[in-house]
Design a protein around this motif. Structure first.
Motif, PDB file in Angstrom:
ATOM      1  N   ASN A   1       0.816  -1.219   0.000  1.00 16.79           N
ATOM      2  CA  ASN A   1       0.000   0.000   0.000  1.00 16.79           C
ATOM      3  C   ASN A   1       0.848   1.267   0.000  1.00 16.79           C
ATOM      4  N   THR A   2       1.971   1.232   0.731  1.00 17.99           N
ATOM      5  CA  THR A   2       2.806   2.423   0.882  1.00 17.99           C
ATOM      6  C   THR A   2       3.769   2.625  -0.279  1.00 17.99           C
ATOM      7  N   PHE A   3       4.392   1.525  -0.740  1.00 14.41           N
ATOM      8  CA  PHE A   3       5.484   1.670  -1.700  1.00 14.41           C
ATOM      9  C   PHE A   3       5.226   1.094  -3.096  1.00 14.41           C
ATOM     10  N   LEU A   4       4.308   0.136  -3.217  1.00 19.55           N
ATOM     11  CA  LEU A   4       4.224  -0.625  -4.461  1.00 19.55           C
ATOM     12  C   LEU A   4       2.943  -0.429  -5.259  1.00 19.55           C
ATOM     13  N   LYS A   5       1.943   0.171  -4.667  1.00 26.60           N
ATOM     14  CA  LYS A   5       0.656   0.317  -5.351  1.00 26.60           C
ATOM     15  C   LYS A   5       0.810   1.097  -6.662  1.00 26.60           C
ATOM     16  N   SER A   6       1.659   2.121  -6.651  1.00 26.29           N
ATOM     17  CA  SER A   6       1.880   2.916  -7.855  1.00 26.29           C
ATOM     18  C   SER A   6       2.395   2.050  -8.999  1.00 26.29           C
ATOM     19  N   GLN A   7       3.321   1.119  -8.682  1.00 21.65           N
ATOM     20  CA  GLN A   7       3.829   0.209  -9.707  1.00 21.65           C
ATOM     21  C   GLN A   7       2.710  -0.671 -10.251  1.00 21.65           C
ATOM     22  N   ALA A   8       1.902  -1.214  -9.343  1.00 22.42           N
ATOM     23  CA  ALA A   8       0.807  -2.100  -9.748  1.00 22.42           C
ATOM     24  C   ALA A   8      -0.177  -1.370 -10.656  1.00 22.42           C
ATOM     25  N   ASP A   9      -0.546  -0.143 -10.282  1.00 25.24           N
ATOM     26  CA  ASP A   9      -1.478   0.647 -11.091  1.00 25.24           C
ATOM     27  C   ASP A   9      -0.899   0.924 -12.484  1.00 25.24           C
ATOM     28  N   PHE A  10       0.408   1.205 -12.527  1.00 20.48           N
ATOM     29  CA  PHE A  10       1.078   1.471 -13.807  1.00 20.48           C
ATOM     30  C   PHE A  10       1.046   0.221 -14.687  1.00 20.48           C
ATOM     31  N   PHE A  11       1.329  -0.940 -14.096  1.00 19.48           N
ATOM     32  CA  PHE A  11       1.326  -2.194 -14.845  1.00 19.48           C
ATOM     33  C   PHE A  11      -0.068  -2.503 -15.395  1.00 19.48           C
ATOM     34  N   ILE A  12      -1.096  -2.227 -14.590  1.00 22.76           N
ATOM     35  CA  ILE A  12      -2.470  -2.477 -15.025  1.00 22.76           C
ATOM     36  C   ILE A  12      -2.808  -1.616 -16.248  1.00 22.76           C
ATOM     37  N   LYS A  13      -2.374  -0.352 -16.215  1.00 22.27           N
ATOM     38  CA  LYS A  13      -2.612   0.545 -17.348  1.00 22.27           C
ATOM     39  C   LYS A  13      -1.901   0.051 -18.610  1.00 22.27           C
ATOM     40  N   LYS A  14      -0.796  -0.671 -18.421  1.00 19.57           N
ATOM     41  CA  LYS A  14      -0.042  -1.210 -19.555  1.00 19.57           C
ATOM     42  C   LYS A  14      -0.606  -2.556 -20.034  1.00 19.57           C
ATOM     43  N   GLY A  15      -1.707  -2.987 -19.434  1.00 16.86           N
ATOM     44  CA  GLY A  15      -2.368  -4.207 -19.885  1.00 16.86           C
ATOM     45  C   GLY A  15      -1.968  -5.471 -19.164  1.00 16.86           C
ATOM     46  N   LEU A  16      -1.194  -5.353 -18.074  1.00 18.26           N
ATOM     47  CA  LEU A  16      -0.769  -6.531 -17.321  1.00 18.26           C
ATOM     48  C   LEU A  16      -1.816  -6.908 -16.277  1.00 18.26           C
ATOM     49  N   GLU A  17      -1.892  -8.174 -15.968  1.00 23.48           N
ATOM     50  CA  GLU A  17      -2.784  -8.665 -14.917  1.00 23.48           C
ATOM     51  C   GLU A  17      -1.993  -8.701 -13.613  1.00 23.48           C
ATOM     52  N   ILE A  18      -2.549  -8.135 -12.551  1.00 22.07           N
ATOM     53  CA  ILE A  18      -1.811  -7.981 -11.299  1.00 22.07           C
ATOM     54  C   ILE A  18      -2.515  -8.683 -10.139  1.00 22.07           C
ATOM     55  N   GLY A  19      -1.721  -9.353  -9.310  1.00 19.22           N
ATOM     56  CA  GLY A  19      -2.208  -9.947  -8.075  1.00 19.22           C
ATOM     57  C   GLY A  19      -1.234  -9.632  -6.954  1.00 19.22           C
TER      58      GLY A  19
ATOM     59  N   LEU B   1      -6.051  -2.394  -3.438  1.00 19.05           N
ATOM     60  CA  LEU B   1      -5.738  -3.005  -4.729  1.00 19.05           C
ATOM     61  C   LEU B   1      -6.927  -2.911  -5.684  1.00 19.05           C
ATOM     62  N   LYS B   2      -6.673  -2.453  -6.913  1.00 21.66           N
ATOM     63  CA  LYS B   2      -7.739  -2.372  -7.913  1.00 21.66           C
ATOM     64  C   LYS B   2      -8.104  -3.764  -8.429  1.00 21.66           C
ATOM     65  N   SER B   3      -7.122  -4.632  -8.535  1.00 22.53           N
ATOM     66  CA  SER B   3      -7.364  -6.002  -8.992  1.00 22.53           C
ATOM     67  C   SER B   3      -8.027  -6.805  -7.876  1.00 22.53           C
ATOM     68  N   ASN B   4      -8.788  -7.819  -8.255  1.00 19.87           N
ATOM     69  CA  ASN B   4      -9.415  -8.682  -7.237  1.00 19.87           C
ATOM     70  C   ASN B   4      -8.588  -9.937  -6.978  1.00 19.87           C
ATOM     71  N   LEU B   5      -7.369  -9.975  -7.538  1.00 18.47           N
ATOM     72  CA  LEU B   5      -6.501 -11.136  -7.347  1.00 18.47           C
ATOM     73  C   LEU B   5      -5.625 -10.940  -6.108  1.00 18.47           C
ATOM     74  N   SER B   6      -6.160 -11.256  -4.951  1.00 13.88           N
ATOM     75  CA  SER B   6      -5.388 -11.172  -3.708  1.00 13.88           C
ATOM     76  C   SER B   6      -5.310 -12.564  -3.080  1.00 13.88           C
ATOM     77  N   TYR B   7      -4.152 -12.842  -2.490  1.00 11.97           N
ATOM     78  CA  TYR B   7      -3.901 -14.168  -1.933  1.00 11.97           C
ATOM     79  C   TYR B   7      -3.336 -14.019  -0.523  1.00 11.97           C
ATOM     80  N   LYS B   8      -3.763 -14.885   0.365  1.00 12.22           N
ATOM     81  CA  LYS B   8      -3.295 -14.820   1.757  1.00 12.22           C
ATOM     82  C   LYS B   8      -2.215 -15.858   1.999  1.00 12.22           C
ATOM     83  N   ILE B   9      -1.056 -15.386   2.457  1.00  9.49           N
ATOM     84  CA  ILE B   9       0.018 -16.276   2.892  1.00  9.49           C
ATOM     85  C   ILE B   9       0.424 -15.817   4.290  1.00  9.49           C
ATOM     86  N   ASN B  10       0.253 -16.651   5.264  1.00 12.77           N
ATOM     87  CA  ASN B  10       0.449 -16.265   6.664  1.00 12.77           C
ATOM     88  C   ASN B  10       1.931 -16.231   7.060  1.00 12.77           C
ATOM     89  N   PHE B  11       2.679 -15.296   6.463  1.00 15.52           N
ATOM     90  CA  PHE B  11       4.090 -15.152   6.815  1.00 15.52           C
ATOM     91  C   PHE B  11       4.215 -14.823   8.304  1.00 15.52           C
TER      92      PHE B  11
END
Length: 362
Positions: free
Chosen positions: A14-32, A43-53
């Protein structure tokens, strides 16, 4: 092309990477995105996955915890066999690569800062380097953000991996920012600290410096996330009245210009966003000479390297007695950040790296 960001907690995305994800989506990439608290993702995409690190000390000795993570990672890989797994944060990157070591995957590790540095204890550093060298066998690309990590990566990790260097995660600045002119200031009255409330971020030293600076009637405002309580306890016990410990403020970037200098006593960094943000607003930086800081700070040009918190008060006193020097360093700080540090430029660079290496055609 599908890219799945993998990080320990949602706050990193949310703090550092969302901008990259949004940019990739605009370029036609699928993001999770995969992380331990996926319910908190912005996240604009609905592809979210839970990993209990692991997030607590007890988690690190709980074998059932690792078994659960193993199953979650394997499920993620099974559902996305052709995706590019874009790893962030050391813990997530280590566990993901370990649990998929025998899988044939596309893996990119964005190195926010290797856990070892040139100043790490030799035994501990060597152990961590061996781990990274083994895991690099399963890493297609390394994206580094400072010279020390970049040169280490090029010289020591497997030749099967490729390595690139960029200017961190980028800054959000208005279009007319670089045309602005700084107004002169006469004295340092307000000091800014931006760092997570962790021991390695140097808060014990910040509190000691605040005690001395209290005599000069200089106020210190700290912004960060994490457990404030132990530092607040020291503040109250020592009756340090000139320092405030605040939670991280999403609108902080707009407030930075109200301060006179950034105090950054962290022991370990990748390429600190707080330093870049402060320089871009004309704030000189007082910090330790460590990895990441050395890429951004030139001693006595746009800031000062110190060996101890005791040096901080000497520098503040000197600058307050020499306003011409202070304003020269402020202007140099402002000039230190150029358009190559903007998120737009960095996101495009990363996209081009992915596009070139994985031969992406829209």
């Amino acid at each position: 092309m599908k890219i799945i960001f993998v990080c320990t907690k949602s706050i990193t995305f949310n703090t550092f990477l969302k901008s990259q994800a949004d940019f990739f989506i605009k370029k036609g990439l699928e993001i999770g995105v995969a992380c331990s608290d996926s319910e908190n993702l912005n996240l604009k995409s609905n592809l979210s996955y839970k990993i209990n690190f692991p997030s607590k000390i007890l988690d690190f000795i709980n074998l059932f915890k690792y078994l659960k993570i193993f199953i979650q990672v394997k499920t993620l890989v099974k559902e996305n066999p052709s995706a590019i797994f874009y790893l962030h944060t050391p813990l997530a990157s280590h566990l993901f690569r370990l649990f998929t070591f025998f899988d044939r995957l596309k893996i990119v590790y964005f190195v926010h800062g290797f856990r070892f540095t040139s100043k790490t204890n030799p035994i501990k550093g060597s152990f961590l380097q061996v781990i990274e060298k083994i895991l690099s066998i399963k890493t297609n690309l390394f994206i580094t953000i400072n010279n020390e990590d970049y040169y280490y990566c090029r010289s020591n990790l497997t030749k099967k991996s490729s390595c690139y260097k960029i200017n961190g995660v980028g800054l959000d600045l208005p279009r007319n920012h670089f045309k602005k002119k700084l107004r002169n200031k006469h004295q340092i009255k307000r000091i800014l600290v931006i760092a997570a409330y962790k021991k390695e971020k140097g808060y014990f030293e910040v509190l000691r410096a605040a005690q001395i600076l209290n005599k000069q009637k200089i106020k210190i405002d700290c912004y960060g996330y994490g457990d404030i309580r132990k530092y607040d306890l020291i503040k109250n016990q020592k009756k340090i009245k000139n320092i405030s410990l605040k939670n991280f403020d999403k609108k902080l970037q707009n407030k930075i210009k109200e301060y006179d200098i950034l105090l950054h006593l962290s022991y370990r960094e990748g390429l600190p966003v707080s330093v870049m943000q402060s320089l871009s607003m004309g704030l000189p930086v007082i910090c330790y000479k460590i990895r990441g800081n050395e890429d951004l700070i030139k001693n006595r040009y746009n800031g000062y390297f110190v060996g101890s918190y005791k040096d901080v008060t000497k520098i503040i006193s000197y600058l307050n007695k020499n306003p011409l020097v202070y304003n020269r360093i402020r202007k140099n700080a402002f000039k230190s950040i150029n358009k190559n540090f903007l998120k737009k430029e960095i996101n495009l660079n990363i996209f081009n790296i992915f596009k070139y290496y994985f031969k992406y055609k829209k």
